[in-house]
Write a protein that holds these residues in place. Structure first.
Motif, PDB file in Angstrom:
ATOM      1  N   SER A 100       1.114  -1.171  -0.059  1.00 47.90           N
ATOM      2  CA  SER A 100       0.316  -0.336   0.377  1.00 47.90           C
ATOM      3  C   SER A 100       0.885   1.858  -0.044  1.00 47.90           C
ATOM      4  N   ARG A 101       2.098   1.606   1.707  1.00 45.37           N
ATOM      5  CA  ARG A 101       3.049   2.497   0.444  1.00 45.37           C
ATOM      6  C   ARG A 101       3.567   3.225  -0.443  1.00 45.37           C
ATOM      7  N   ASP A 102       3.959   1.943  -1.212  1.00 42.35           N
ATOM      8  CA  ASP A 102       4.869   1.561  -2.264  1.00 42.35           C
ATOM      9  C   ASP A 102       3.930   2.107  -3.276  1.00 42.35           C
ATOM     10  N   MET A 103       2.680   1.373  -3.224  1.00 40.33           N
ATOM     11  CA  MET A 103       1.450   2.176  -4.590  1.00 40.33           C
ATOM     12  C   MET A 103       1.074   3.611  -4.233  1.00 40.33           C
ATOM     13  N   ILE A 104       0.796   4.301  -2.735  1.00 42.84           N
ATOM     14  CA  ILE A 104       0.651   5.434  -2.808  1.00 42.84           C
ATOM     15  C   ILE A 104       1.538   6.333  -2.778  1.00 42.84           C
ATOM     16  N   LYS A 105       2.991   6.033  -2.923  1.00 34.64           N
ATOM     17  CA  LYS A 105       4.393   6.785  -3.416  1.00 34.64           C
ATOM     18  C   LYS A 105       4.560   6.661  -4.699  1.00 34.64           C
ATOM     19  N   ARG A 106       4.270   5.798  -5.609  1.00 37.31           N
ATOM     20  CA  ARG A 106       4.489   5.550  -6.754  1.00 37.31           C
ATOM     21  C   ARG A 106       3.063   6.538  -7.752  1.00 37.31           C
ATOM     22  N   ILE A 107       1.973   6.683  -6.666  1.00 38.37           N
ATOM     23  CA  ILE A 107       0.538   7.165  -7.615  1.00 38.37           C
ATOM     24  C   ILE A 107       1.279   9.131  -6.737  1.00 38.37           C
ATOM     25  N   ILE A 108       1.649   9.197  -5.899  1.00 38.13           N
ATOM     26  CA  ILE A 108       2.358  10.644  -5.669  1.00 38.13           C
ATOM     27  C   ILE A 108       3.666  11.404  -6.784  1.00 38.13           C
TER      28      ILE A 108
END
Length: 57
Positions: free
Chosen positions: A43-51
């Motif tokens: 989840s953290r990785d996905m949020i960072k990627r989207i940001i």
């Protein structure tokens, strides 16, 4: 994500889990959502990627 107390209302129209079928429907949906949910690290990785994607637009 809805609160647990709100889930049966959206699934069955019931305000409370008074019937076995309402409880079953609620449990079945939560099992599916749990199986589909990303783990904490993912989840953290996905949020960072989207940001990162948003910053590059």
């Amino acid at each position: 994500m809805p609160e647990l107390r709100d889930l049966p209302k959206s699934l069955t129209g019931a305000l409370y889990l008074d019937k076995a079928e309402e409880l079953h429907a609620s449990g079945a949906v939560w099992k599916v959502w749990d199986a589909l949910a990303l783990g904490e690290a993912e989840s953290r990785d996905m949020i960072k990627r989207i940001i990162g994607e948003m910053r590059h637009d």
